[in-house]
Design an enzyme around this catalytic site. Structure first.
Site, mmCIF file in Angstrom:
data_model
loop_
_atom_site.group_PDB
_atom_site.id
_atom_site.type_symbol
_atom_site.label_atom_id
_atom_site.label_comp_id
_atom_site.label_asym_id
_atom_site.label_seq_id
_atom_site.Cartn_x
_atom_site.Cartn_y
_atom_site.Cartn_z
ATOM 1 C CG HIS A 429 1.423 -0.430 3.834
ATOM 2 N ND1 HIS A 429 0.286 0.612 3.563
ATOM 3 C CD2 HIS A 429 2.197 -0.307 2.636
ATOM 4 C CE1 HIS A 429 0.435 0.982 2.324
ATOM 5 N NE2 HIS A 429 1.694 0.323 1.789
ATOM 6 C CD GLU A 430 5.749 -2.152 2.239
ATOM 7 O OE1 GLU A 430 5.339 -2.668 1.182
ATOM 8 O OE2 GLU A 430 5.371 -0.797 2.501
ATOM 9 C CG HIS A 433 1.601 -4.064 -1.086
ATOM 10 N ND1 HIS A 433 0.852 -3.501 -1.806
ATOM 11 C CD2 HIS A 433 2.180 -3.076 -0.232
ATOM 12 C CE1 HIS A 433 0.838 -2.063 -1.471
ATOM 13 N NE2 HIS A 433 1.787 -1.912 -0.893
#
Length: 633
Positions: A429-430, A433
């Site tokens: 998820h990170e 980004h």
């Protein structure tokens, strides 16, 4: 826009949070019936970090007029006043201002081949840190060069070939003297990619003694070996070094989201062609730690902004095998495992995204772009057990050419506390980004996901990739998934609803965004739509759960990877700060560019199911939903 976007997993402050494993790549020597692992060099090195070094050198005298090599040399002399050594001709000053000087210990004019000393000098000319593996035992009193009672180098070559079952024909080998003390090159051999070589050197043995050996170098393609053959008995091989490094990681394998889905396993050389320098080199320097071209992973217990001198596990043989158990506490007790897991997951996602097109020119995270476009010097800085927070994670994305930074926190939601690095979905998820911020608006613009709705989609893309990657062969469109459930110690996870194709389980529609005011809430709506899209494409094209996609003419041949590819391509097509409607249209355009709109109606049906169909309209306060399909569908 030379901005920087920092995106987190959760809204802050956070209140109470009520594929199969990859196959191991066998070493070529193992396939020849020889276990090269049994010949590895013993580990002898010690390291004194900057804090410890500062205390040690207080009593030492250094001149401010010395250059950094002279200062380093004085340190070695003062540390081992009775030892002989030479300066290795590879010293340099890094871009961080640290000078690096290396030394090799000698005995009777011969190198002790596994006795090294490295000194790091700071910008002010002071010793910053140092490490060494110098031999501290008794040096043989007799100089072997006097009586020359050692074997012929040709016998050593034949001994190496026999012991390791090498594909080298050495019956007609002849030794030719080359530059250097007792250095030879062999003529009359076949089977090696270059002429084998031999050098007479000492070697530290596991028992703390020195052995006089011939270091026989043979490049046979899959293995480039330094074989230490005893100089008195050519039948004895003490140790072997392979320049063709096989790295091994004991981790939760790609596709396992967290400790509830499996156990750590050892995985060897997991990189793909997307990392031509492997994960432990940037094409210029090889790193025996969790550092390479794509990422640099370390712990950061203080939560500080510096990282280059933070702790990382060291492994000269690239074997990152560390213990972990569900009951281990505190998380710092297994930091080696945590850092290794974070490094593995980050690199694995880098390689997957690269295969989809997030490459150098697209603004990916790499130190060395290999003249393939984009700006380099921007690997991902990934901090494990970062002390700047708890129960969350974040990723800072500057423009292309500046490193991204991921901070993974410990979670206090369970006893013992849990480490977010062990939940792959959070790491993915990170990192996503960084993907979306580099692609949306172009690599030089980090401000294109700053609006509420576009920022929400930034969160949604992260959840989508995390969920898509964890799919299992047994899953169907009726399978539901949470986000962050293990770290949060909550089976429902950290989102309002599970990701599900079932409208009763997850009722989110496009118009649901009208009542939402926080990016993670909006992101859940977007990720829900993408989850439906993925399953629609899987039903149309089938699903594969292999670690790497199979492409034909640039098109992934299974629905899961096709969804990931189309979603990513859409990011680069959409405008700066897009809304849901524009992002949907960009995915449709991505399919047009990739497959000539072969999936047009499948995509429309997936979005229409959640109210983002033909005729849906954006208005910041009053979005209009539609379940209709366009003409032709």
């Amino acid at each position: 826009m030379h901005g920087l976007l920092l995106a987190g997993l959760l809204a802050l402050p956070m209140n109470v949070l009520a594929h199969p494993a990859e196959q191991h790549a066998s070493n070529v020597l193992s396939r020849r019936g020889v276990d090269i692992e049994s010949f590895r060099l013993p580990l002898k090195a010690k390291y004194m970090d900057s804090d410890a070094a500062a205390q040690k050198i207080q009593a030492m005298s250094f001149s401010k007029d010395d250059d950094y090599v002279s200062t380093a040399t004085k340190l070695v002399k003062s540390t081992f006043p009775k030892s002989t050594f030479r300066v290795v001709d590879d010293h340099y000053t890094g871009t961080n201002g640290i000078g690096h000087v290396h030394f090799k210990q000698t005995a009777h004019g011969l190198d002790i081949d596994n006795s090294d000393f490295n000194v790091n000098i700071d910008r002010d000319g002071k010793v910053f840190s140092f490490g060494n593996s110098f031999f501290t035992g008794e040096i043989p009193k007799e100089n072997p060069m006097v009586k020359r009672a050692f074997s012929d180098p040709v016998k050593a070559l034949k001994g190496a070939v026999k012991a390791l079952n090498l594909p080298v024909k050495s019956d007609n080998a002849k030794a030719k003297t080359t530059a250097g003390k007792e250095s030879f090159e062999f003529m009359g051999t076949t089977g090696a990619l270059s002429a084998p070589k031999a050098n007479l050197v000492y070697l530290q043995k596991e028992d703390g003694t020195l052995a006089l050996t011939w270091r026989v170098e043979t490049d046979v393609g899959d293995n480039w070996l330094l074989t230490y053959v005893d100089a008195h008995n050519s039948e004895t091989v003490h140790n072997v070094v392979d320049y063709v490094a096989s790295a091994e990681f004991k981790v939760f394998a790609w596709g396992l989201n967290d400790p509830t889905e499996g156990n750590p396993t050892s995985i060897r050389d997991p990189w793909t062609d997307s990392s031509p320098y492997t994960w432990h080199s940037d094409g210029m320097t090889k790193y025996p730690t969790t550092r390479g071209n794509n990422a640099i992973a370390q712990d950061n217990p203080t939560g500080g902004s510096t990282y280059i001198n933070n702790y990382r596990p060291q492994s000269p043989n690239l074997i990152f095998n560390y213990p972990w158990s569900p009951t281990a506490t505190p998380p710092s007790s297994y930091k080696d495992f945590s850092i290794t897991q974070l490094f593995y997951t980050t690199n694995r996602f880098h390689d997957l995204l690269y295969s989809f097109g997030f490459n150098e020119a697209a603004g990916n995270f790499q130190v060395n772009n290999g003249n393939k476009g984009g700006r380099g010097n921007d690997f991902a800085i990934v901090n494990a057990q970062d002390g700047s927070g708890t129960n969350n994670a974040n990723f800072a994305t500057p423009p292309d050419g500046s490193p991204g930074r991921m901070r993974m926190y410990n979670w206090t939601t369970a006893r013992p506390n849990r480490d977010g690095c062990l939940e792959a979905g959070i790491v993915i998820h990170e990192y996503a980004h960084g993907l979306s911020n580099r692609l949306c608006g172009g690599p030089a613009n980090s401000g294109c996901l700053n609006a509420l709705e576009s920022g929400g989609m930034g969160e949604g893309w992260g959840d989508f990739y995390a969920t898509a990657i964890r799919l299992k062969p047994r899953d169907t469109k009726d399978t539901n998934y949470s986000m962050g459930a293990w770290a949060a110690n909550n089976p429902k996870g950290i989102r309002a609803y599970l990701y599900s194709t079932n409208l009763q389980t997850n009722p989110y529609m496009y118009t649901s965004v009208n009542s939402l005011r926080e990016v993670h809430q909006i992101g859940t709506v977007w990720a829900t739509m993408l989850y439906d899209l993925m399953w629609a494409l899987i039903e149309a094209h089938g699903g594969t759960y292999s670690a790497n996609p199979v492409f034909r003419n640039g098109v992934p041949q299974d629905g899961r990877h096709l969804a990931m590819k189309l979603v990513m391509d859409g990011m680069a097509l959409q405008p700066c700060n897009p809304n849901f409607v524009q992002a949907r249209d960009a995915i449709l355009d991505a399919d047009r560019a990739l497959t000539n709109s072969a999936n047009k109606c499948t995509i429309w049906k997936a979005f229409a199911k959640r109210g983002l169909g033909y005729g849906a309209k954006y208005d910041a306060r009053n979005r209009t939903g539609s379940n209709r399909l366009p003409p032709g569908c």
